[in-house]
Each structure stands twice: as C-alpha cells, then as structure tokens.
Design a protein around this motif. Structure first.
Motif, PDB file in Angstrom:
ATOM      1  N   ARG A  82       0.836  -1.206   0.000  1.00  0.00           N
ATOM      2  CA  ARG A  82       0.000   0.000   0.000  1.00  0.00           C
ATOM      3  C   ARG A  82       0.876   1.263   0.000  1.00  0.00           C
ATOM      4  N   ARG A  84       4.012   1.541  -1.096  1.00  0.00           N
ATOM      5  CA  ARG A  84       4.679   1.675  -2.398  1.00  0.00           C
ATOM      6  C   ARG A  84       3.702   2.179  -3.454  1.00  0.00           C
ATOM      7  N   HIS A  85       2.470   1.683  -3.407  1.00  0.00           N
ATOM      8  CA  HIS A  85       1.444   2.127  -4.367  1.00  0.00           C
ATOM      9  C   HIS A  85       1.188   3.624  -4.199  1.00  0.00           C
ATOM     10  N   HIS A  89       2.071   6.640  -7.053  1.00  0.00           N
ATOM     11  CA  HIS A  89       1.014   7.508  -7.583  1.00  0.00           C
ATOM     12  C   HIS A  89       1.249   8.968  -7.210  1.00  0.00           C
ATOM     13  N   LEU A 115       2.263  -1.138 -10.303  1.00  0.00           N
ATOM     14  CA  LEU A 115       1.774  -0.231  -9.271  1.00  0.00           C
ATOM     15  C   LEU A 115       1.051   0.959  -9.884  1.00  0.00           C
ATOM     16  N   LYS A 120      -6.174   1.072  -7.292  1.00  0.00           N
ATOM     17  CA  LYS A 120      -6.137   0.996  -5.832  1.00  0.00           C
ATOM     18  C   LYS A 120      -5.306  -0.216  -5.442  1.00  0.00           C
ATOM     19  N   PRO A 121      -4.760  -0.230  -4.227  1.00  0.00           N
ATOM     20  CA  PRO A 121      -3.884  -1.343  -3.823  1.00  0.00           C
ATOM     21  C   PRO A 121      -4.550  -2.707  -3.906  1.00  0.00           C
ATOM     22  N   LEU A 124      -3.969  -5.222  -6.640  1.00  0.00           N
ATOM     23  CA  LEU A 124      -2.715  -5.975  -6.696  1.00  0.00           C
ATOM     24  C   LEU A 124      -2.781  -7.264  -5.896  1.00  0.00           C
TER      25      LEU A 124
END
Length: 322
Positions: A82, A84-85, A89, A115, A120-121, A124
C-alpha cells in the motif's frame, strides 16, 4: 425468420404484413438462458450453502493476522505494498515519468508499471497472499463436506474417493482442508459457485454434468425453492423446444406465472406478445443458423483488418472466402 426483438417484429409487420413471421429457435433458447441467469443472480445468497455450527456458537472473531478487510494473510506485506502504491502515484501526480520513478525507488520497470496501472492497492491482491484464491480442490469440496457430514473423516480414504471423480491434485491438499475443518473455530466450507456457473448447470442436460457438478447443483436446489422451480421450467421448455411440442406452450406460460421468478415472467410476457411467431418457430422447419454463422464470420473478419475495414475491402474478403 427473425430475431425476437420487438423492432424486428414491427419492421416485418410494416414491410410485409402478409408474410408469416417465424421466431428463431436459437434466439428463444438464448432468451431463456438470459432470463435464467438473471433469476440465479437474484438468488445469489441462496448459493451460500453453509455448514451450520453444531454447537450453535456465535462466530468467533478472526485472528489478528487475518483481518476481514484485508485480502492478504500478511498484514505487514499488505501495508508495504500500500505504501509503495501511494508513493508511485504521488510521484506520477507530481509529473515524474515511470522510468524516473523506477530509478528513484530502485524498482524494475515491470514493478512500477503494475503499481501505476492499479487504481487501488486491492487490485494488486494476487497469488499466494490472497485469501480467496482458487484451488484444484474447490470443485470437490462439496463432496468432501457431504462425506464429512457422514462421519467419514479419513483424509486418505477421501482422497482415494475423489481421484476417480477427476481430482488431479495432491493428497496434501485434501489433508490440509480436512485439518482446517477439524481445527477451525468455524466450519470450513466450499466457496459458493458463481451465478453464471449455476446457470450453466441448470441449462445443461443432467447427463452431461459431472458427478461433482450434479452434487453441487443438488445442494443449491435443495437450499432454494425458487431455483428448483426455475430448473423445472428450463427443462420443461427444453423438451418443448427440442420435441416441437407446441401444444404445451400455454401450460408452460401458466406454470411460470405461478412462481416468484420475475425474469421468467418478463420472458413469458414477451412470448405471449409474440405468440404467433413463436408457435411458427416451434412447428416450421426453418431456422436462421446459417445466417447467424455468416454474421459471426463477418464480425470476426472486420476487426482483423485493423481499421482498414472499408466496405469494398470487407466485401472482397467475404466473397473470396467462398
């Protein structure tokens, strides 16, 4: 011969009032399939055939490492992704290129792309960290649940029973599933089938279903009287369509209206409005299968030309294909 859309009927009546309109049988079956899928989707809650807690205890809270709002088994792993995402962004919104982000965060281009492409996370959540991932055992869990209810708890014996039914997985998966049933504070159960899968079971000939599919469909129908009635109507219509038993149509329409199946009510109303064409479709030998085949072939040819599908070129390809 025509489709069952109302504007086709209106056009045929206006253009050739003296002609006999014939409703295509394939479209009748297709309409029934769509109505059946809507009915199953409306009763999707009935697909959750759960094993009751024998002691009648309230559900115990989930362990901390398996929070209800997290699809990942490892919360630490989830939080890292989350973060890293969010970082990727934020840099994208600041105007950085993906290549620049990869250099700054020491990530590969593939990682940055995944990513960045995820809105949204949760998009993934894949692979081994996902709670609801599919397994080769899923199809056979209803059989194992039923045998477990019959007090057969020997993992090796149950593994030997499902191998002839088509199971190609390992004994370890069976043993792990039964171990979960023994140790879990809540009974382990099979994932509910998707509405589209149940619709396929209902629309298929019973003899073409595997033993596992028959077992799962039986459990669904036992849990939902409406879907049981739907199955009876579908099979009755199938026999009427294949055997050309047009005299049964009024009886079928009346029977459908007796059950709480709004999507079939809509279908029945449409058939009633188009009754003459439907009767002609069930009695006359004509069908539009060849025409539909040509239409599908043209639909396949057109996108193959990558934007160069002018009418002249499309016409040549259609004619030269013969």
């Amino acid at each position: 011969m025509r489709d069952r859309a109302p504007f086709f009927a209106e056009g045929a009546t206006a253009g050739a009032p003296q002609a006999t309109q014939v409703a295509d049988r394939w479209h009748l079956w297709h309409n029934l399939g769509e109505a059946a899928e809507r009915a199953v989707a409306r009763h999707r809650q009935c697909l959750r055939v759960l094993v009751p807690d024998p002691e009648g205890k309230a559900d115990e809270p989930a362990p901390p490492e398996e929070k209800a709002d997290s699809p990942w088994r490892s919360e630490r792993f989830a939080n890292r992704v989350r973060a890293r995402h969010a970082t990727v962004h934020a840099l994208l919104e600041a105007g950085h290129s993906r290549r620049s982000i990869g250099r700054q965060l020491q990530m590969t281009h593939r990682t940055v792309k995944s990513l960045a492409d995820a809105a949204k996370p949760e998009d993934l959540f894949r692979g081994q960290w996902q709670h609801n991932r599919t397994s080769v055992l899923d199809e056979y869990k209803p059989y194992l649940d039923e045998r477990w209810g019959e007090d057969c708890t020997n993992a090796w014996k149950l593994w030997e029973e499902i191998v002839p039914l088509g199971y190609r997985g390992s004994y370890g998966r069976v043993s792990a599933y039964l171990r979960e049933k023994r140790t879990s504070p809540r009974p382990a159960t099979a994932q509910p089938p998707a509405p589209r899968v149940v619709t396929r079971w209902i629309l298929s000939r019973p003899e073409t279903l595997t033993q596992i599919e028959q077992l799962r469909l039986k459990a669904v129908l036992a849990n939902c009287p409406e879907l049981d009635a739907l199955t009876g109507h579908v099979r009755s219509f199938t026999q009427m369509l294949t055997e050309r038993e047009v005299e049964r149509l009024p009886q079928w329409l009346d029977a459908v209206r007796q059950d709480d199946l709004p999507s079939l009510h809509t279908l029945a109303a449409g058939i009633d409005r188009d009754r003459d064409a439907v009767i002609a479709g069930l009695t006359l030998p004509w069908r539009s299968g060849v025409v539909e085949g040509h239409v599908n072939r043209i639909k396949m040819l057109k996108p193959q030309m990558f934007g160069r599908a002018c009418f002249a070129l499309l016409r040549k390809r259609v004619l030269l294909a013969h």
